[in-house]
Scaffold this motif. Sequence first.
Motif, PDB file in Angstrom:
ATOM      1  N   MET A   1       1.017  -1.201   0.014  1.00  0.00           N
ATOM      2  CA  MET A   1       0.163  -0.032  -0.313  1.00  0.00           C
ATOM      3  C   MET A   1       0.715   1.562  -0.157  1.00  0.00           C
ATOM      4  SD  MET A   1      -3.007   0.891   0.229  1.00  0.00           S
ATOM      5  CE  MET A   1      -3.338   3.331   0.115  1.00  0.00           C
ATOM      6  N   HIS A   2       0.484   2.188  -0.745  1.00  0.00           N
ATOM      7  CA  HIS A   2       1.722   3.220  -0.880  1.00  0.00           C
ATOM      8  C   HIS A   2       0.999   4.411   0.050  1.00  0.00           C
ATOM      9  CE1 HIS A   2       2.907   1.475  -4.513  1.00  0.00           C
ATOM     10  NE2 HIS A   2       0.879   1.838  -5.240  1.00  0.00           N
TER      11      HIS A   2
ATOM     12  N   GLN B   1      -0.044  -1.774 -12.843  1.00  0.00           N
ATOM     13  CA  GLN B   1       1.082  -1.333 -12.959  1.00  0.00           C
ATOM     14  C   GLN B   1       1.675   0.043 -12.200  1.00  0.00           C
ATOM     15  OE1 GLN B   1       3.149  -2.679 -15.656  1.00  0.00           O
ATOM     16  NE2 GLN B   1       1.925  -4.571 -15.372  1.00  0.00           N
ATOM     17  N   TRP B   2       0.691   0.773 -11.721  1.00  0.00           N
ATOM     18  CA  TRP B   2       0.991   2.080 -11.035  1.00  0.00           C
ATOM     19  C   TRP B   2       1.281   1.363  -9.722  1.00  0.00           C
ATOM     20  CZ3 TRP B   2      -1.022   3.787  -6.204  1.00  0.00           C
ATOM     21  CH2 TRP B   2      -0.048   4.721  -5.876  1.00  0.00           C
ATOM     22  N   LYS B   3       0.884   0.624  -9.440  1.00  0.00           N
ATOM     23  CA  LYS B   3       1.387  -0.388  -8.167  1.00  0.00           C
ATOM     24  C   LYS B   3       2.768  -0.977  -7.911  1.00  0.00           C
ATOM     25  CE  LYS B   3      -1.094  -2.480  -5.356  1.00  0.00           C
ATOM     26  NZ  LYS B   3      -2.570  -3.722  -4.654  1.00  0.00           N
ATOM     27  N   LYS B   4       3.447  -0.946  -9.127  1.00  0.00           N
ATOM     28  CA  LYS B   4       4.542  -1.151  -9.299  1.00  0.00           C
ATOM     29  C   LYS B   4       5.766  -0.601 -10.135  1.00  0.00           C
ATOM     30  CE  LYS B   4       5.302  -5.717 -11.513  1.00  0.00           C
ATOM     31  NZ  LYS B   4       5.298  -6.767 -12.999  1.00  0.00           N
ATOM     32  N   GLY B   5       5.441   0.311 -10.112  1.00  0.00           N
ATOM     33  CA  GLY B   5       5.697   2.158  -9.659  1.00  0.00           C
ATOM     34  C   GLY B   5       5.625   2.478 -11.619  1.00  0.00           C
ATOM     35  N   HIS B   6       5.027   1.799 -12.447  1.00  0.00           N
ATOM     36  CA  HIS B   6       5.041   2.363 -13.743  1.00  0.00           C
ATOM     37  C   HIS B   6       3.727   2.747 -14.259  1.00  0.00           C
ATOM     38  CE1 HIS B   6       8.239  -0.904 -14.377  1.00  0.00           C
ATOM     39  NE2 HIS B   6       7.289  -1.781 -13.754  1.00  0.00           N
ATOM     40  N   ASP B   7       3.827   4.455 -14.259  1.00  0.00           N
ATOM     41  CA  ASP B   7       2.702   5.278 -14.699  1.00  0.00           C
ATOM     42  C   ASP B   7       2.593   6.040 -15.615  1.00  0.00           C
ATOM     43  OD1 ASP B   7       0.455   7.695 -14.414  1.00  0.00           O
ATOM     44  OD2 ASP B   7       1.906   8.846 -13.379  1.00  0.00           O
TER      45      ASP B   7
ATOM     46  N   PRO C   1       2.784  32.437 -16.922  1.00  0.00           N
ATOM     47  CA  PRO C   1       3.632  33.126 -16.496  1.00  0.00           C
ATOM     48  C   PRO C   1       4.929  31.542 -15.778  1.00  0.00           C
ATOM     49  CG  PRO C   1       2.369  34.693 -15.004  1.00  0.00           C
ATOM     50  CD  PRO C   1       1.409  33.161 -15.708  1.00  0.00           C
ATOM     51  N   THR C   2       5.917  31.648 -16.378  1.00  0.00           N
ATOM     52  CA  THR C   2       6.528  30.677 -15.682  1.00  0.00           C
ATOM     53  C   THR C   2       6.966  30.805 -14.617  1.00  0.00           C
ATOM     54  OG1 THR C   2       8.163  32.010 -18.212  1.00  0.00           O
ATOM     55  CG2 THR C   2       9.568  30.116 -16.315  1.00  0.00           C
ATOM     56  N   SER C   3       7.063  31.751 -13.380  1.00  0.00           N
ATOM     57  CA  SER C   3       6.852  30.899 -12.559  1.00  0.00           C
ATOM     58  C   SER C   3       5.676  30.294 -11.769  1.00  0.00           C
ATOM     59  CB  SER C   3       6.595  32.107 -11.734  1.00  0.00           C
ATOM     60  OG  SER C   3       5.844  33.176 -11.459  1.00  0.00           O
ATOM     61  N   GLN C   4       4.819  30.503 -13.081  1.00  0.00           N
ATOM     62  CA  GLN C   4       3.091  29.342 -12.094  1.00  0.00           C
ATOM     63  C   GLN C   4       3.255  27.744 -12.943  1.00  0.00           C
ATOM     64  OE1 GLN C   4      -0.138  30.887 -12.642  1.00  0.00           O
ATOM     65  NE2 GLN C   4       0.306  33.135 -11.858  1.00  0.00           N
ATOM     66  N   GLN C   5       4.405  28.130 -13.411  1.00  0.00           N
ATOM     67  CA  GLN C   5       5.182  26.556 -14.738  1.00  0.00           C
ATOM     68  C   GLN C   5       5.318  25.311 -13.869  1.00  0.00           C
ATOM     69  OE1 GLN C   5       5.568  27.151 -18.585  1.00  0.00           O
ATOM     70  NE2 GLN C   5       4.469  28.950 -19.075  1.00  0.00           N
ATOM     71  N   VAL C   6       5.076  24.706 -11.891  1.00  0.00           N
ATOM     72  CA  VAL C   6       5.506  23.727 -11.566  1.00  0.00           C
ATOM     73  C   VAL C   6       5.158  22.125 -12.209  1.00  0.00           C
ATOM     74  CG1 VAL C   6       5.285  23.116  -9.584  1.00  0.00           C
ATOM     75  CG2 VAL C   6       4.839  25.014  -9.846  1.00  0.00           C
ATOM     76  N   ASN C   7       6.164  21.772 -12.768  1.00  0.00           N
ATOM     77  CA  ASN C   7       6.155  20.424 -13.036  1.00  0.00           C
ATOM     78  C   ASN C   7       5.590  19.787 -12.291  1.00  0.00           C
ATOM     79  OD1 ASN C   7       7.195  17.963 -13.655  1.00  0.00           O
ATOM     80  ND2 ASN C   7       9.369  18.510 -14.164  1.00  0.00           N
ATOM     81  N   PRO C   8       4.186  19.287 -13.101  1.00  0.00           N
ATOM     82  CA  PRO C   8       3.245  18.183 -12.443  1.00  0.00           C
ATOM     83  C   PRO C   8       3.822  17.287 -12.048  1.00  0.00           C
ATOM     84  CG  PRO C   8       3.481  17.992 -14.737  1.00  0.00           C
ATOM     85  CD  PRO C   8       4.480  19.064 -14.210  1.00  0.00           C
ATOM     86  N   ASP C   9       4.530  16.378 -11.953  1.00  0.00           N
ATOM     87  CA  ASP C   9       5.062  15.551 -11.646  1.00  0.00           C
ATOM     88  C   ASP C   9       5.808  15.655  -9.708  1.00  0.00           C
ATOM     89  OD1 ASP C   9       5.842  14.337 -13.189  1.00  0.00           O
ATOM     90  OD2 ASP C   9       7.482  14.085 -13.839  1.00  0.00           O
ATOM     91  N   ASP C  10       5.641  17.755  -9.229  1.00  0.00           N
ATOM     92  CA  ASP C  10       6.333  17.355  -8.616  1.00  0.00           C
ATOM     93  C   ASP C  10       4.941  17.432  -7.322  1.00  0.00           C
ATOM     94  OD1 ASP C  10       8.376  18.598  -8.863  1.00  0.00           O
ATOM     95  OD2 ASP C  10       8.171  20.494  -8.913  1.00  0.00           O
ATOM     96  N   PHE C  11       3.409  16.902  -7.901  1.00  0.00           N
ATOM     97  CA  PHE C  11       2.393  17.044  -7.376  1.00  0.00           C
ATOM     98  C   PHE C  11       1.805  15.302  -7.682  1.00  0.00           C
ATOM     99  CE2 PHE C  11       2.325  21.403  -8.474  1.00  0.00           C
ATOM    100  CZ  PHE C  11       2.168  21.805  -7.280  1.00  0.00           C
ATOM    101  N   ARG C  12       2.235  14.300  -8.055  1.00  0.00           N
ATOM    102  CA  ARG C  12       2.139  13.310  -8.344  1.00  0.00           C
ATOM    103  C   ARG C  12       2.024  12.395  -7.398  1.00  0.00           C
ATOM    104  NH1 ARG C  12       6.184   9.452  -9.345  1.00  0.00           N
ATOM    105  NH2 ARG C  12       8.732  10.452  -9.162  1.00  0.00           N
ATOM    106  N   LYS C  13       1.697  10.990  -7.185  1.00  0.00           N
ATOM    107  CA  LYS C  13       1.283  10.138  -5.687  1.00  0.00           C
ATOM    108  C   LYS C  13       2.758   9.300  -6.402  1.00  0.00           C
ATOM    109  CE  LYS C  13      -0.789   8.136  -2.975  1.00  0.00           C
ATOM    110  NZ  LYS C  13       0.345   6.952  -2.722  1.00  0.00           N
ATOM    111  N   LYS C  14       2.901   9.545  -5.130  1.00  0.00           N
ATOM    112  CA  LYS C  14       4.664   8.564  -4.674  1.00  0.00           C
ATOM    113  C   LYS C  14       3.992   6.649  -4.899  1.00  0.00           C
ATOM    114  CE  LYS C  14       6.975  11.514  -1.068  1.00  0.00           C
ATOM    115  NZ  LYS C  14       7.787  11.557  -0.712  1.00  0.00           N
TER     116      LYS C  14
END
Length: 309
Positions: free
Chosen positions: A1-2, A221-227, A245-258
């Motif tokens: 379980m993650h 597959q996601w549970k095995k680490g393959h998104d 604006p560039t300051s608002q373009q945060v990488n979406p991977d920063d919010f992804r589920k571990k």
Amino acid sequence: MHALEKEKLPRLSLGEGRNMVTQLIVVNLTIFVFLYFTLVIYKMEGVGEPRFHQDIMSWLRLPADPSLLLVRPWTLITSLFTQISVWPLFTNMVWLWCFGSIMQQLAGHQRILPLYLFGGICSNLIYVAGMRLMPTFHTLAGHEYFLGAAGSVMAIAIGATTVAPRYRIFPLLGGGIPLWMITLLFVGLSTGTLMTSSTYGHTYLPLLAGGAFAGWLYMYQWKKGHDWGAGFNRVLFKLTHVFHPTSQQVNPDDFRKKTATDLEQPPFRRIGKVPEQRLNEILDKINENGLSSLSPDERETLLRASKPE
């Protein structure tokens, strides 16, 4: 379980930008209102409902004939958002809210749209293949079609159950109802509803089976680490933020589920007075078995973590 996401999402909030379930429901309802309004205009002008289906619906719904699908490949996607009947739309949206909200809490909002599309497209392809390959269905393929989100909702339901089958809702009712029981009820109701929806309702069984298999495969597959949806999410993020604006373009991977491969972090990082790893274990236990499953020591640990330093 993650481990659970640190930021919790509301169950249903029209003002929450990261609530993908709400956005999907709004899109489906908006398209329904537009189509229904157009149908009313056709009737008022005396053109008639058959002409409405010929002029508009035939270009949006999924044809069961593979040769016609090759001419209209976009219907693999448009059919997932197209509905003209009130009751099927209502039931699909209720179940989408139910299982989608659970999925957001378990795996993050960025799983919802990729799984909705992946499950829907897979279920549509299996439906068309079944109509073509099964002898009892082959003669019907020329005039049958499908529309609606049933396959996508089935994929999300099975996907959420794959992640945490023992997740409990309504924990105050005798410890809660396991998610797998709700899913069984949903599968039974969906199968019965589609089979009785028309004379040839049994032809929709491959569609539901395809959605269920796609949902299980995607989240397994996601549970095995393959998104599988990571690339899609990155492209979608760039498209929707192209004028930001560039300051608002945060990488979406920063919010992804571990995922499991991301949990190789130092075990001594603390949140307040409690190690982060210990807090994650307690949150996982709450997700699977409910708050009542915590021991007195775990309750005290959770209370200490909630207090500021």
